[in-house]
Design a protein around this motif. Structure first.
Motif, mmCIF file in Angstrom:
data_model
loop_
_atom_site.group_PDB
_atom_site.id
_atom_site.type_symbol
_atom_site.label_atom_id
_atom_site.label_comp_id
_atom_site.label_asym_id
_atom_site.label_seq_id
_atom_site.Cartn_x
_atom_site.Cartn_y
_atom_site.Cartn_z
ATOM 1 N N VAL A 104 0.840 -1.205 0.000
ATOM 2 C CA VAL A 104 0.000 0.000 0.000
ATOM 3 C C VAL A 104 0.872 1.251 0.000
ATOM 4 C CG1 VAL A 104 -1.694 1.330 1.321
ATOM 5 C CG2 VAL A 104 -1.926 -1.155 1.142
ATOM 6 N N GLU A 105 1.924 1.222 0.801
ATOM 7 C CA GLU A 105 2.824 2.374 0.881
ATOM 8 C C GLU A 105 3.605 2.552 -0.414
ATOM 9 O OE1 GLU A 105 6.546 4.013 3.633
ATOM 10 O OE2 GLU A 105 5.498 2.163 4.169
ATOM 11 N N ARG A 106 4.111 1.453 -0.975
ATOM 12 C CA ARG A 106 4.905 1.545 -2.209
ATOM 13 C C ARG A 106 4.072 2.063 -3.368
ATOM 14 N NH1 ARG A 106 5.431 -1.862 -6.424
ATOM 15 N NH2 ARG A 106 4.349 -3.553 -5.325
ATOM 16 N N LEU A 107 2.840 1.570 -3.493
ATOM 17 C CA LEU A 107 1.981 1.960 -4.613
ATOM 18 C C LEU A 107 1.220 3.260 -4.353
ATOM 19 C CD1 LEU A 107 0.434 -1.570 -5.339
ATOM 20 C CD2 LEU A 107 2.117 -0.373 -6.751
ATOM 21 N N ARG A 108 1.169 3.675 -3.049
ATOM 22 C CA ARG A 108 0.343 4.828 -2.635
ATOM 23 C C ARG A 108 -1.094 4.624 -3.126
ATOM 24 N NH1 ARG A 108 4.172 9.974 -4.219
ATOM 25 N NH2 ARG A 108 6.096 9.180 -3.281
ATOM 26 N N ILE A 109 -1.567 3.429 -2.935
ATOM 27 C CA ILE A 109 -2.901 3.071 -3.401
ATOM 28 C C ILE A 109 -3.943 3.511 -2.370
ATOM 29 C CG2 ILE A 109 -2.743 0.744 -2.413
ATOM 30 C CD1 ILE A 109 -4.297 -0.274 -4.866
ATOM 31 N N ARG A 110 -5.067 4.033 -2.849
ATOM 32 C CA ARG A 110 -6.101 4.570 -1.959
ATOM 33 C C ARG A 110 -7.187 3.536 -1.698
ATOM 34 N NH1 ARG A 110 -5.670 8.414 -5.942
ATOM 35 N NH2 ARG A 110 -7.794 7.958 -6.652
ATOM 36 N N ALA A 111 -7.932 3.747 -0.634
ATOM 37 C CA ALA A 111 -9.069 2.887 -0.325
ATOM 38 C C ALA A 111 -10.044 2.891 -1.492
ATOM 39 C CB ALA A 111 -9.760 3.365 0.955
ATOM 40 N N GLY A 112 -10.550 1.709 -1.839
ATOM 41 C CA GLY A 112 -11.483 1.585 -2.955
ATOM 42 C C GLY A 112 -10.808 1.227 -4.258
ATOM 43 N N GLN A 113 -9.499 1.521 -4.368
ATOM 44 C CA GLN A 113 -8.767 1.143 -5.572
ATOM 45 C C GLN A 113 -8.351 -0.333 -5.489
ATOM 46 O OE1 GLN A 113 -5.626 4.236 -5.688
ATOM 47 N NE2 GLN A 113 -6.696 5.084 -7.471
ATOM 48 N N VAL A 114 -7.870 -0.856 -6.612
ATOM 49 C CA VAL A 114 -7.418 -2.248 -6.650
ATOM 50 C C VAL A 114 -6.059 -2.331 -7.322
ATOM 51 C CG1 VAL A 114 -9.742 -3.260 -6.675
ATOM 52 C CG2 VAL A 114 -8.640 -2.664 -8.839
#
Length: 385
Positions: free
Chosen positions: A333-343
């Protein structure tokens, strides 16, 4: 909500060569189509008429007048190519039928003719060795006034088409079957399958065509009395038919620029394999906004658009895994900076030109073009340098 093709996308679609059209140059597909039409002419003793129509059609002709319901999933922009609220690139050659029926409304006396509507159709489809986004199709409609047509005529039509595509002299042990199928513009619908042997030796049923009796509602929609008119309707994918006839396993070969392949696309003799170029695979870790965006057909369409003139290098596109943010380890999650709701989507590209060897550098550039077009995350992971 519908999305519409850009002018660049529309021009690219309209500039694609129609292999079924003799006006665009000779191709084996035309020979195969001629065999099918000749077989039906012999069967019925009726004349045929070929219609080459503009692929831009009224949405109403593509859907409404053929009996599709307003909420049919096929209308969605994920699967159809809309130009405006009322105009689209046809998703099947049957879109030319309503206008054809309109032209026959005032026909008097006895009438019996085979109408042939071949050409390119435009869809969002998976990318693999048997599918493309703009395949060739033909609609074959026998329309008859003052006479009956029924299931036995449909059976005879299917048998004639199978014989034309896969002649018994060449395939003496060929098996085919028909199974019930529902189409909005036919009654007593059938799906026509042939049993083929795959390169790995497996025997598999493959769809060759769909057909049925012309539905009374479609005739009435053009002001034709179903008590006076009857019809048979059959739609067939010409790419698959030609691949079966010649023993071709990669649909891209039909458009190959390799001279050793091109020369074999001028006859209906069995295909003689030409040395294949090596595959190069690239795996992409994408961030998409939702799980519905991980649709392989949608991603394939975006990838084709991103590659443009190089799209034929893409032999396959596969979704290997789809992981919601909540199921990812914190480090990812930290590496991709992915947000809640994304995949997070793991996507595999199989790159394989038909006429040359692709270098690692070239493969990386193509990979990055697809990645930039599909990725919706804040962090870019490019590899071409």
């Amino acid at each position: 909500m519908k999305t519409y093709l850009s002018l660049i996308q529309l021009n690219a679609a309209l500039s694609l060569r129609d292999l079924s059209d003799p006006g665009a140059g000779p191709h084996a597909m035309q020979l195969l189509l001629a065999d099918v039409v000749a077989g039906l002419e012999r069967l019925w003793g009726v004349p045929s008429r070929t219609h080459r129509l503009n692929p831009l059609v009224a949405t109403a002709d593509n859907y409404d007048r053929l009996g599709y319901s307003p909420d049919d999933v096929t209308r969605d922009s994920r699967y159809s190519r809309h130009v405006s609220p009322t105009v689209m690139l046809r998703s099947h050659t049957s879109a030319g039928i309503p206008a054809l029926l309109d032209s026959l409304r005032g026909e008097l006396g006895r009438y019996d003719e085979l109408h042939v509507l071949p050409g390119l159709v435009y869809r969002r489809d998976a990318i693999d060795r048997t599918h493309v986004g703009a395949p060739h199709q033909v609609d074959l409609w026998r329309l008859k006034a003052r006479g009956l047509l029924g299931p036995p005529d449909l059976d005879a039509m299917m048998a004639a088409v199978v014989e034309a595509v896969l002649p018994s002299a060449v395939h003496p042990d060929l098996e085919w079957r028909s199974t019930p199928a529902r189409h909005s513009y036919t009654a007593a619908g059938r799906q026509l399958d042939v049993l083929v042997t795959q390169p790995d030796g497996r025997r598999e049923w493959l769809e060759l065509a769909e057909c049925g009796l012309v539905a009374a509602t479609v005739l009435r929609g053009s002001g034709m009395d179903p008590r006076r008119w009857a019809g048979l309707a059959l739609g067939m994918g010409l790419d698959r038919a030609l691949m079966l006839r010649k023993g071709i396993t990669d649909i891209r070969l039909l458009r190959s620029r390799n001279p050793d392949v091109q020369s074999q696309m001028l006859d209906l003799e069995p295909y003689r394999p030409v040395s294949a170029m090596p595959e190069i695979r690239r795996d992409l870790s994408l961030v998409l906004d939702s799980e519905t965006d991980a649709d392989v057909e949608l991603l394939g369409d975006l990838a084709r658009t991103a590659l443009g003139a190089d799209a034929d290098v893409l032999a396959a596109l596969e979704v290997k895994a789809v992981t919601p943010t909540a199921e990812l380890p914190p480090s990812a999650v930290e590496r991709l900076r992915i947000r809640a709701g994304q995949v997070n989507v793991l996507l595999r590209l199989v790159l394989q030109p038909l006429d040359r060897t692709l270098t690692d550098r070239e493969a990386n550039v193509l990979r990055d073009r697809v990645y930039v077009a599909l990725h919706r995350g804040e962090v870019l992971e490019l590899i071409a340098g």
